[in-house]
Scaffold this motif. Structure first.
Motif, PDB file in Angstrom:
ATOM      1  N   TYR A  38       0.814  -1.222   0.000  1.00 55.90           N
ATOM      2  CA  TYR A  38       0.000   0.000   0.000  1.00 55.90           C
ATOM      3  C   TYR A  38       0.845   1.268   0.000  1.00 55.90           C
ATOM      4  O   TYR A  38       0.322   2.358   0.186  1.00 55.90           O
ATOM      5  CB  TYR A  38      -0.987  -0.041   1.168  1.00 55.90           C
ATOM      6  CG  TYR A  38      -1.953  -1.198   1.009  1.00 55.90           C
ATOM      7  CD1 TYR A  38      -2.988  -1.137   0.085  1.00 55.90           C
ATOM      8  CD2 TYR A  38      -1.789  -2.373   1.731  1.00 55.90           C
ATOM      9  CE1 TYR A  38      -3.844  -2.206  -0.099  1.00 55.90           C
ATOM     10  CE2 TYR A  38      -2.653  -3.452   1.564  1.00 55.90           C
ATOM     11  CZ  TYR A  38      -3.673  -3.361   0.638  1.00 55.90           C
ATOM     12  OH  TYR A  38      -4.523  -4.420   0.454  1.00 55.90           O
ATOM     13  N   HIS A  39       2.140   1.114  -0.175  1.00 59.58           N
ATOM     14  CA  HIS A  39       3.071   2.216  -0.459  1.00 59.58           C
ATOM     15  C   HIS A  39       3.130   3.288   0.618  1.00 59.58           C
ATOM     16  O   HIS A  39       3.111   4.476   0.314  1.00 59.58           O
ATOM     17  CB  HIS A  39       2.735   2.863  -1.816  1.00 59.58           C
ATOM     18  CG  HIS A  39       2.533   1.873  -2.907  1.00 59.58           C
ATOM     19  ND1 HIS A  39       3.562   1.133  -3.441  1.00 59.58           N
ATOM     20  CD2 HIS A  39       1.410   1.447  -3.540  1.00 59.58           C
ATOM     21  CE1 HIS A  39       3.083   0.321  -4.366  1.00 59.58           C
ATOM     22  NE2 HIS A  39       1.792   0.478  -4.440  1.00 59.58           N
ATOM     23  N   PHE A  40       3.221   2.881   1.882  1.00 55.44           N
ATOM     24  CA  PHE A  40       3.392   3.897   2.918  1.00 55.44           C
ATOM     25  C   PHE A  40       4.258   3.395   4.055  1.00 55.44           C
ATOM     26  O   PHE A  40       4.443   2.193   4.253  1.00 55.44           O
ATOM     27  CB  PHE A  40       2.040   4.390   3.447  1.00 55.44           C
ATOM     28  CG  PHE A  40       1.322   3.417   4.355  1.00 55.44           C
ATOM     29  CD1 PHE A  40       1.512   3.455   5.736  1.00 55.44           C
ATOM     30  CD2 PHE A  40       0.442   2.484   3.841  1.00 55.44           C
ATOM     31  CE1 PHE A  40       0.849   2.563   6.575  1.00 55.44           C
ATOM     32  CE2 PHE A  40      -0.233   1.589   4.667  1.00 55.44           C
ATOM     33  CZ  PHE A  40      -0.021   1.629   6.042  1.00 55.44           C
ATOM     34  N   SER A  41       4.789   4.361   4.767  1.00 51.07           N
ATOM     35  CA  SER A  41       5.605   4.105   5.946  1.00 51.07           C
ATOM     36  C   SER A  41       5.223   5.154   6.982  1.00 51.07           C
ATOM     37  O   SER A  41       4.916   6.298   6.634  1.00 51.07           O
ATOM     38  CB  SER A  41       7.084   4.246   5.557  1.00 51.07           C
ATOM     39  OG  SER A  41       7.893   4.416   6.693  1.00 51.07           O
ATOM     40  N   GLY A  83     -10.255  -8.189   1.523  1.00 52.75           N
ATOM     41  CA  GLY A  83     -10.737  -8.651   0.226  1.00 52.75           C
ATOM     42  C   GLY A  83     -10.804  -7.509  -0.775  1.00 52.75           C
ATOM     43  O   GLY A  83     -10.852  -6.336  -0.407  1.00 52.75           O
ATOM     44  N   GLY A  84     -10.785  -7.830  -2.031  1.00 55.27           N
ATOM     45  CA  GLY A  84     -10.903  -6.816  -3.082  1.00 55.27           C
ATOM     46  C   GLY A  84      -9.748  -5.836  -3.120  1.00 55.27           C
ATOM     47  O   GLY A  84      -9.898  -4.716  -3.592  1.00 55.27           O
ATOM     48  N   GLY A  85      -8.592  -6.228  -2.591  1.00 54.32           N
ATOM     49  CA  GLY A  85      -7.435  -5.341  -2.585  1.00 54.32           C
ATOM     50  C   GLY A  85      -7.394  -4.392  -1.401  1.00 54.32           C
ATOM     51  O   GLY A  85      -6.507  -3.552  -1.316  1.00 54.32           O
ATOM     52  N   TYR A 137      -9.002   2.871  -5.064  1.00 55.33           N
ATOM     53  CA  TYR A 137      -9.973   3.933  -5.325  1.00 55.33           C
ATOM     54  C   TYR A 137      -9.544   4.689  -6.575  1.00 55.33           C
ATOM     55  O   TYR A 137      -8.424   5.203  -6.645  1.00 55.33           O
ATOM     56  CB  TYR A 137     -10.016   4.871  -4.115  1.00 55.33           C
ATOM     57  CG  TYR A 137     -11.153   5.869  -4.129  1.00 55.33           C
ATOM     58  CD1 TYR A 137     -12.463   5.465  -3.965  1.00 55.33           C
ATOM     59  CD2 TYR A 137     -10.899   7.229  -4.303  1.00 55.33           C
ATOM     60  CE1 TYR A 137     -13.506   6.382  -3.969  1.00 55.33           C
ATOM     61  CE2 TYR A 137     -11.934   8.153  -4.295  1.00 55.33           C
ATOM     62  CZ  TYR A 137     -13.229   7.720  -4.131  1.00 55.33           C
ATOM     63  OH  TYR A 137     -14.264   8.627  -4.125  1.00 55.33           O
ATOM     64  N   SER A 138     -10.434   4.771  -7.544  1.00 56.18           N
ATOM     65  CA  SER A 138     -10.086   5.410  -8.814  1.00 56.18           C
ATOM     66  C   SER A 138     -10.439   6.892  -8.851  1.00 56.18           C
ATOM     67  O   SER A 138     -10.005   7.598  -9.756  1.00 56.18           O
ATOM     68  CB  SER A 138     -10.773   4.685  -9.976  1.00 56.18           C
ATOM     69  OG  SER A 138     -12.186   4.740  -9.814  1.00 56.18           O
ATOM     70  N   TYR A 175      -5.250   4.694  -4.222  1.00 54.26           N
ATOM     71  CA  TYR A 175      -5.768   4.167  -2.953  1.00 54.26           C
ATOM     72  C   TYR A 175      -6.419   5.271  -2.133  1.00 54.26           C
ATOM     73  O   TYR A 175      -5.969   6.417  -2.144  1.00 54.26           O
ATOM     74  CB  TYR A 175      -4.641   3.550  -2.110  1.00 54.26           C
ATOM     75  CG  TYR A 175      -4.134   2.248  -2.649  1.00 54.26           C
ATOM     76  CD1 TYR A 175      -4.857   1.065  -2.481  1.00 54.26           C
ATOM     77  CD2 TYR A 175      -2.929   2.185  -3.337  1.00 54.26           C
ATOM     78  CE1 TYR A 175      -4.387  -0.134  -2.980  1.00 54.26           C
ATOM     79  CE2 TYR A 175      -2.453   0.983  -3.840  1.00 54.26           C
ATOM     80  CZ  TYR A 175      -3.185  -0.174  -3.657  1.00 54.26           C
ATOM     81  OH  TYR A 175      -2.727  -1.365  -4.155  1.00 54.26           O
ATOM     82  N   LEU A 176      -7.460   4.886  -1.421  1.00 53.17           N
ATOM     83  CA  LEU A 176      -8.087   5.747  -0.432  1.00 53.17           C
ATOM     84  C   LEU A 176      -7.627   5.245   0.936  1.00 53.17           C
ATOM     85  O   LEU A 176      -7.766   4.065   1.246  1.00 53.17           O
ATOM     86  CB  LEU A 176      -9.615   5.667  -0.528  1.00 53.17           C
ATOM     87  CG  LEU A 176     -10.434   6.324   0.585  1.00 53.17           C
ATOM     88  CD1 LEU A 176     -10.146   7.814   0.697  1.00 53.17           C
ATOM     89  CD2 LEU A 176     -11.918   6.065   0.369  1.00 53.17           C
TER      90      LEU A 176
END
Length: 195
Positions: free
Chosen positions: A74-77, A92-94, A116-117, A171-172
């Protein structure tokens, strides 16, 4: 069949079932430890990144150390107290939920991340993720250069909450804590970095 023989037979069957169940459980990975190929690749990429040094103002209680948590998928620290128990739940669902809890003093927060798009958080998305519909004292703050909506809300299990929501790179991110710990949440967000 005597009662004693029936009892011994039942005991043997139960023991065999317990042993088989334990073997299956120990052989199977825990749900949160299962990684998709993409997540495994992201984890490998993140592992190559050097750890960040703890920030000077980490906001930790006396006797606590400041440690880094990373999610390659999810690209965070971010940094948090080493006194917090961290758990990951696959939604689920990513989507996933990360909880950071100190059970001794009932202090903690959670992060819910979902693909989230959109480029803004729609009212429909808010209604979907915030069933109480409560969103008061709305302010904007920055999280690693990204505008975030911070607000007070309500959860029927937790009571009054403080939440911070933002969108980055598909992502949200929805962070939640008890309203009393809003200051601590802002301190954690000051250490947030997208990776």
């Amino acid at each position: 069949m005597t009662m004693r023989t029936a009892s011994l037979t039942l005991s043997a069957v139960l023991c065999a079932a317990l042993v088989a169940g334990a073997a299956w459980y120990l052989r199977s990975p825990a749900p949160q430890e299962e990684l998709s190929a993409a997540a495994a690749a992201a984890a490998t990429t993140s592992a190559a990144l050097p750890p960040r040094p703890p920030p000077a103002a980490c906001g930790q209680a006396a006797g606590a150390a400041c440690v880094e948590f990373r999610s390659a998928q999810y690209h965070f620290s971010l940094f948090h107290s080493d006194q917090k128990d961290v758990k990951t739940y696959d939604e689920g669902g990513g989507a996933a939920t990360f909880t950071f809890e100190n059970f001794d003093n009932a202090h903690g927060f959670q992060i819910f991340v979902v693909p989230y798009s959109g480029t803004t958080i729609s009212d429909a998305r808010f209604a979907e993720d915030e069933p109480s519909g409560v969103r008061t004292n709305l302010t904007t703050l920055m999280v690693d250069g990204v505008a975030a909506a911070a607000f007070d809300s309500y959860d029927e299990n937790l009571g009054d909450t403080y939440e911070v929501w933002f969108i980055h790179d598909g992502y949200l991110y929805e962070l939640t804590t008890l309203k009393a710990f809003a200051g601590s949440m802002r301190e954690r967000l000051a250490t947030w970095q997208f990776i």
